[in-house]
Design an enzyme around this catalytic site. Structure first.
Site, PDB file in Angstrom:
ATOM      1  N   ASN A  46       0.831  -1.211   0.000  1.00 38.47           N
ATOM      2  CA  ASN A  46       0.000   0.000   0.000  1.00 38.47           C
ATOM      3  C   ASN A  46       0.861   1.254   0.000  1.00 38.47           C
ATOM      4  O   ASN A  46       0.590   2.224  -0.719  1.00 38.47           O
ATOM      5  CB  ASN A  46      -0.908   0.022   1.238  1.00 38.47           C
ATOM      6  CG  ASN A  46      -2.044  -0.972   1.164  1.00 38.47           C
ATOM      7  OD1 ASN A  46      -2.326  -1.529   0.103  1.00 38.47           O
ATOM      8  ND2 ASN A  46      -2.699  -1.206   2.284  1.00 38.47           N
ATOM      9  N   ARG A 373     -10.140  -4.490 -14.270  1.00 42.60           N
ATOM     10  CA  ARG A 373      -8.932  -5.238 -13.894  1.00 42.60           C
ATOM     11  C   ARG A 373      -9.169  -6.723 -14.146  1.00 42.60           C
ATOM     12  O   ARG A 373     -10.032  -7.320 -13.505  1.00 42.60           O
ATOM     13  CB  ARG A 373      -8.580  -5.029 -12.418  1.00 42.60           C
ATOM     14  CG  ARG A 373      -8.207  -3.614 -12.029  1.00 42.60           C
ATOM     15  CD  ARG A 373      -7.755  -3.579 -10.568  1.00 42.60           C
ATOM     16  NE  ARG A 373      -7.689  -2.234 -10.045  1.00 42.60           N
ATOM     17  CZ  ARG A 373      -6.648  -1.423 -10.182  1.00 42.60           C
ATOM     18  NH1 ARG A 373      -5.581  -1.849 -10.837  1.00 42.60           N
ATOM     19  NH2 ARG A 373      -6.652  -0.203  -9.670  1.00 42.60           N
ATOM     20  N   ARG A 403      -4.711   1.476 -12.927  1.00 44.41           N
ATOM     21  CA  ARG A 403      -3.368   1.695 -12.411  1.00 44.41           C
ATOM     22  C   ARG A 403      -2.697   0.421 -11.906  1.00 44.41           C
ATOM     23  O   ARG A 403      -3.267  -0.327 -11.124  1.00 44.41           O
ATOM     24  CB  ARG A 403      -3.396   2.741 -11.286  1.00 44.41           C
ATOM     25  CG  ARG A 403      -2.034   3.376 -11.072  1.00 44.41           C
ATOM     26  CD  ARG A 403      -2.018   4.340  -9.930  1.00 44.41           C
ATOM     27  NE  ARG A 403      -3.121   5.262  -9.857  1.00 44.41           N
ATOM     28  CZ  ARG A 403      -3.120   6.510 -10.345  1.00 44.41           C
ATOM     29  NH1 ARG A 403      -2.065   6.947 -10.991  1.00 44.41           N
ATOM     30  NH2 ARG A 403      -4.158   7.284 -10.181  1.00 44.41           N
ATOM     31  N   HIS A 433     -14.806   3.028 -15.138  1.00 43.64           N
ATOM     32  CA  HIS A 433     -14.658   2.279 -13.901  1.00 43.64           C
ATOM     33  C   HIS A 433     -15.907   1.474 -13.551  1.00 43.64           C
ATOM     34  O   HIS A 433     -15.901   0.672 -12.624  1.00 43.64           O
ATOM     35  CB  HIS A 433     -14.310   3.247 -12.756  1.00 43.64           C
ATOM     36  CG  HIS A 433     -13.904   2.587 -11.478  1.00 43.64           C
ATOM     37  ND1 HIS A 433     -14.691   2.606 -10.346  1.00 43.64           N
ATOM     38  CD2 HIS A 433     -12.793   1.878 -11.144  1.00 43.64           C
ATOM     39  CE1 HIS A 433     -14.081   1.951  -9.373  1.00 43.64           C
ATOM     40  NE2 HIS A 433     -12.926   1.500  -9.828  1.00 43.64           N
ATOM     41  N   TYR A 466     -11.801  -9.954  -2.166  1.00 41.81           N
ATOM     42  CA  TYR A 466     -12.533  -8.683  -2.136  1.00 41.81           C
ATOM     43  C   TYR A 466     -14.015  -8.974  -1.920  1.00 41.81           C
ATOM     44  O   TYR A 466     -14.577  -9.863  -2.567  1.00 41.81           O
ATOM     45  CB  TYR A 466     -12.404  -7.927  -3.464  1.00 41.81           C
ATOM     46  CG  TYR A 466     -11.082  -7.271  -3.751  1.00 41.81           C
ATOM     47  CD1 TYR A 466      -9.889  -7.732  -3.202  1.00 41.81           C
ATOM     48  CD2 TYR A 466     -11.011  -6.181  -4.617  1.00 41.81           C
ATOM     49  CE1 TYR A 466      -8.683  -7.128  -3.505  1.00 41.81           C
ATOM     50  CE2 TYR A 466      -9.805  -5.570  -4.919  1.00 41.81           C
ATOM     51  CZ  TYR A 466      -8.646  -6.050  -4.364  1.00 41.81           C
ATOM     52  OH  TYR A 466      -7.443  -5.455  -4.660  1.00 41.81           O
ATOM     53  N   ARG A 562     -13.926   2.080   4.445  1.00 42.84           N
ATOM     54  CA  ARG A 562     -12.721   1.294   4.663  1.00 42.84           C
ATOM     55  C   ARG A 562     -11.460   2.148   4.647  1.00 42.84           C
ATOM     56  O   ARG A 562     -10.584   2.009   5.487  1.00 42.84           O
ATOM     57  CB  ARG A 562     -12.591   0.203   3.595  1.00 42.84           C
ATOM     58  CG  ARG A 562     -11.424  -0.749   3.848  1.00 42.84           C
ATOM     59  CD  ARG A 562     -11.055  -1.540   2.603  1.00 42.84           C
ATOM     60  NE  ARG A 562     -10.241  -0.764   1.697  1.00 42.84           N
ATOM     61  CZ  ARG A 562     -10.428  -0.687   0.380  1.00 42.84           C
ATOM     62  NH1 ARG A 562     -11.430  -1.324  -0.168  1.00 42.84           N
ATOM     63  NH2 ARG A 562      -9.633   0.044  -0.388  1.00 42.84           N
ATOM     64  N   HIS A 590     -14.872  -4.045  -0.156  1.00 44.72           N
ATOM     65  CA  HIS A 590     -14.838  -3.341  -1.436  1.00 44.72           C
ATOM     66  C   HIS A 590     -16.231  -2.947  -1.935  1.00 44.72           C
ATOM     67  O   HIS A 590     -16.359  -2.280  -2.953  1.00 44.72           O
ATOM     68  CB  HIS A 590     -14.141  -4.236  -2.473  1.00 44.72           C
ATOM     69  CG  HIS A 590     -13.705  -3.528  -3.714  1.00 44.72           C
ATOM     70  ND1 HIS A 590     -14.292  -3.752  -4.947  1.00 44.72           N
ATOM     71  CD2 HIS A 590     -12.750  -2.593  -3.920  1.00 44.72           C
ATOM     72  CE1 HIS A 590     -13.690  -2.990  -5.860  1.00 44.72           C
ATOM     73  NE2 HIS A 590     -12.758  -2.287  -5.264  1.00 44.72           N
TER      74      HIS A 590
END
Length: 684
Positions: A46, A373, A403, A433, A466, A562, A590
């Site tokens: 992270n 992703r 990213r 997204h 997730y 979160r 998530h």
């Protein structure tokens, strides 16, 4: 409302507090021992991404000569860079203490992580053989000379800085790259019931003479260093290149972006450190962090389990969704009612089953899907390629700029394009997204739509860790709106109107404001009024201000956030009706879930969007209404399970102390209780 330190929590500092909560999991003795090591790895990973993106952004603001106070919540960019470095140094120091504590506990479990000074004769031969067979052939060693320009060090790669001292001659320096292609942890032969592990770094230290024996030195030492570079992608303006080619070049250029953080072993020789910093042109605007003996602790995410399942979380078996069967047509099933898939509690295989069935069904004519992703091995992508080979008209909007996942997406984009899939590479100026799919099926000479809308990526790997909602539906009203979004991808200048879904960048803020205004009106009328929100992050000052307005009007607001949170809850006259918790546990929370009381006739949405400026103004996002009454009740119950967590929930408050929420009520651990909720439903 004036943007100052009392009104908002700075997003960068709030994010660091989120990462501190991850570090709390590593320190928690109730977490299985090897899982604690993996949380250390997550903390480190992270932090790498934070410096590549957020620290780099603040540094750009500072270098541009801008104060940045309005953008940064009332703090100047230069001051913020200093604050970040100070906090990170403290967190890194804490992480080292935690690592030492974990290593001591591993020894109690007869798992010994040894260094180069603890190698005995029995392990000597194994290590030397391993070095020559596995390590040496792939080793990259850079000898540094004053008259040779130092090569650009790879972003976030770890290096051993080697100093060879001579009694009479000038010292010689070198760098050894710790390749990510090699295992960081080398499992040595066990002795009785004791296990032994050596880190690749220490194995290299043990074999320094094997590497540098051609040099005539009196003593040799090696210390770890790491550099983190600006992770933003800069695109060139060569119009002869395709978008994929430009992006591929940009991803490669990221490895040589501007340095933003330099981490070094604090026991390194002063002259070695001075030499390296001068040669690498590290300056005071970079975050210079003294660390421990080992960097890239993200590798602890892959710490070997050694068959010790007792030191790991119990693996859960993903549950089936009641009413859905792999032995029946998924289209026929969801034609009758909507179904909610909640991974990882439910199996992700339902999504693959949907796409596989669409690929084979002769009646299916078109498939349209957004991808953000993809997994390294993606059954989603292979299903879409299969569909194209079966003559379906397949349209994939893939976000190549997701990213740090750009390379995987580029590879699959090229494969799908070669198979005849119609590829859409986003929208100019916007990231795509949203997570959705719609298929059209010929039924009695009429096209009928089926589809799914999700809060998460269509990724088999992340679906195991997730938490995400996916709505499987044949609701023609919702899917008509979803189909319009694909129309926007094709013709960007045409702005559609949507009757059911909420979309960014055109409508999210205004629609959410309207929903909040309804609660404000009801509160002022003395009617029931509340808002319950679950998301990853909230940093949009406009959204924060609107929630402050609702709080002042008497609307009760519960929030589960979160990650970063710029809202300051519980302040009299501003936010006294807002409570916020954060849950960090076994799985990554998530899901995005928005619940509005609506005078006890609740309006509920699942969404791909956090309440951040980028999600509201600079991305294509979709929030989907839930109309099925059973699923509405289910989501409200799931929210309440999370809200009542008193084991892994931390308060988000003005002090930012990450204090755990504790009370005398029966223990509720949201993730475990959620699994049991679904298990009991199946058994019932």
């Amino acid at each position: 409302m004036t943007k100052d330190k009392n009104t908002y929590i700075n997003r960068e500092l709030s994010w660091l507090q989120f990462n501190a909560r991850v570090l709390q999991e590593a320190a928690d003795e109730n977490v299985p021992l090897i899982e604690r090591l993996r949380f250390l790895g997550i903390f480190s990973n992270n932090l790498d991404e934070f410096f590549k993106v957020r620290y780099a952004t603040v540094k750009r603001i500072d270098q541009a000569g801008k104060g940045g106070k309005s953008e940064l919540g009332g703090i100047k960019a230069g001051e913020l860079l200093e604050d970040i470095t100070k906090i990170v140094i403290e967190q890194q120091s804490e992480s080292l203490k935690i690592l030492k504590s974990i290593n001591r506990e591993l020894e109690n479990e007869k798992i010994h992580v040894i260094d180069e000074t603890e190698i005995d004769e029995q392990h000597h031969d194994f290590i030397k053989n391993y070095f020559y067979q596995e390590v040496s052939p792939a080793l990259v060693v850079i000898v540094l000379n004053e008259d040779v320009e130092i090569p650009s060090l790879k972003d976030s790669a770890a290096y051993l800085a080697v100093k060879m001292s001579h009694a009479t001659n000038q010292d010689q320096f070198a760098l050894i790259e710790i390749s990510r292609a090699m295992d960081r942890f080398v499992v040595l032969p066990s002795k009785g019931d004791s296990n032994y592990i050596i880190m690749l770094d220490d194995l290299l230290r043990y074999c320094l003479n094997d590497i540098f024996n051609i040099f005539n030195y009196d003593s040799i030492s090696a210390h770890m260093i790491k550099i983190t570079r600006d992770g933003e992608l800069d695109f060139d303006s060569d119009f002869s290149k395709s978008f994929i080619d430009k992006l591929s070049d940009s991803v490669k250029d990221r490895q040589v972006g501007e340095p933003v953080r330099f981490v070094y072993d604090k026991s390194i020789n002063e002259d070695t450190l001075t030499f390296l910093m001068a040669r690498m042109e590290i300056d005071s605007k970079d975050s210079i962090i003294p660390g421990g003996r080992y960097h890239n602790r993200r590798d602890y995410m892959d710490f070997p389990s050694l068959g010790r399942n007792d030191l790991l979380y119990d693996k859960i078996k993903p549950l089936p969704v009641k009413g859905l069967s792999f032995e029946q047509s998924i289209f026929k099933t969801i034609a009758k009612k909507d179904y909610l898939v909640y991974t990882p509690y439910h199996t992700f295989s339902y999504i693959v089953k949907f796409l596989r069935e669409a690929a084979l069904d002769p009646k299916v004519k078109t498939i349209k899907i957004t991808i953000y992703r993809l997994a390294q091995i993606s059954h989603v992508a292979s299903s879409l390629i299969n569909a194209a080979k079966n003559g379906k008209k397949v349209t994939v909007s893939i976000e190549l700029r997701a990213r740090f996942d750009e390379e995987a997406n580029i590879n699959y984009a090229e494969q799908m394009q070669d198979a005849g899939v119609n590829m859409l590479f986003g929208v100019t100026g916007l990231k795509v997204h949203c997570k959705m799919c719609v298929i059209e099926r010929d039924e009695d000479n009429k096209l009928v739509r089926y589809g799914f809308i999700s809060t998460g990526n269509f990724n088999e790997s992340t679906a195991k860790v997730y938490t995400d909602f996916t709505l499987l539906t044949a609701n023609s009203k919702i899917l008509k709106d979803v189909n319009k979004v694909f129309g926007f991808f094709e013709v960007n200048y045409k702005i559609y109107r949507y009757k059911h879904i909420i979309t960014s960048p055109h409508y999210t803020k205004s629609k959410l404001f309207a929903l909040i205004d309804d609660e404000i009106y009801n509160a002022k009328q003395g009617k029931p009024a509340y808002i319950k929100l679950k998301m990853n992050s909230i940093s949009s000052y406009k959204m924060v201000d609107k929630l402050y307005e609702a709080s002042r009007a008497g609307v009760k607001i519960q929030m589960i956030v979160r990650g970063l949170c710029c809202l300051v809850p519980g302040v009299e006259g501003m936010s006294e009706n807002i409570e916020i918790i954060s849950i960090i546990d076994k799985f990554l929370e998530h899901t995005r879930l928005f619940i509005f009381c609506n005078n006890d006739d609740s309006k509920i949405y699942i969404s791909s969007a956090d309440w951040m400026t980028r999600n509201i103004d600079n991305r294509v996002e979709v929030s989907c209404p839930i109309y099925d009454k059973d699923i509405k009740r289910e989501l409200q119950h799931l929210y309440d399970i999370c809200w009542n967590d008193n084991v892994k929930a931390r308060w988000i408050n003005e002090t930012q102390d990450n204090s755990y929420r504790r009370n005398d009520l029966p223990k509720v651990r949201a993730q475990f209780d959620t699994y049991n909720y679904y298990l009991n439903n199946l058994e019932g």
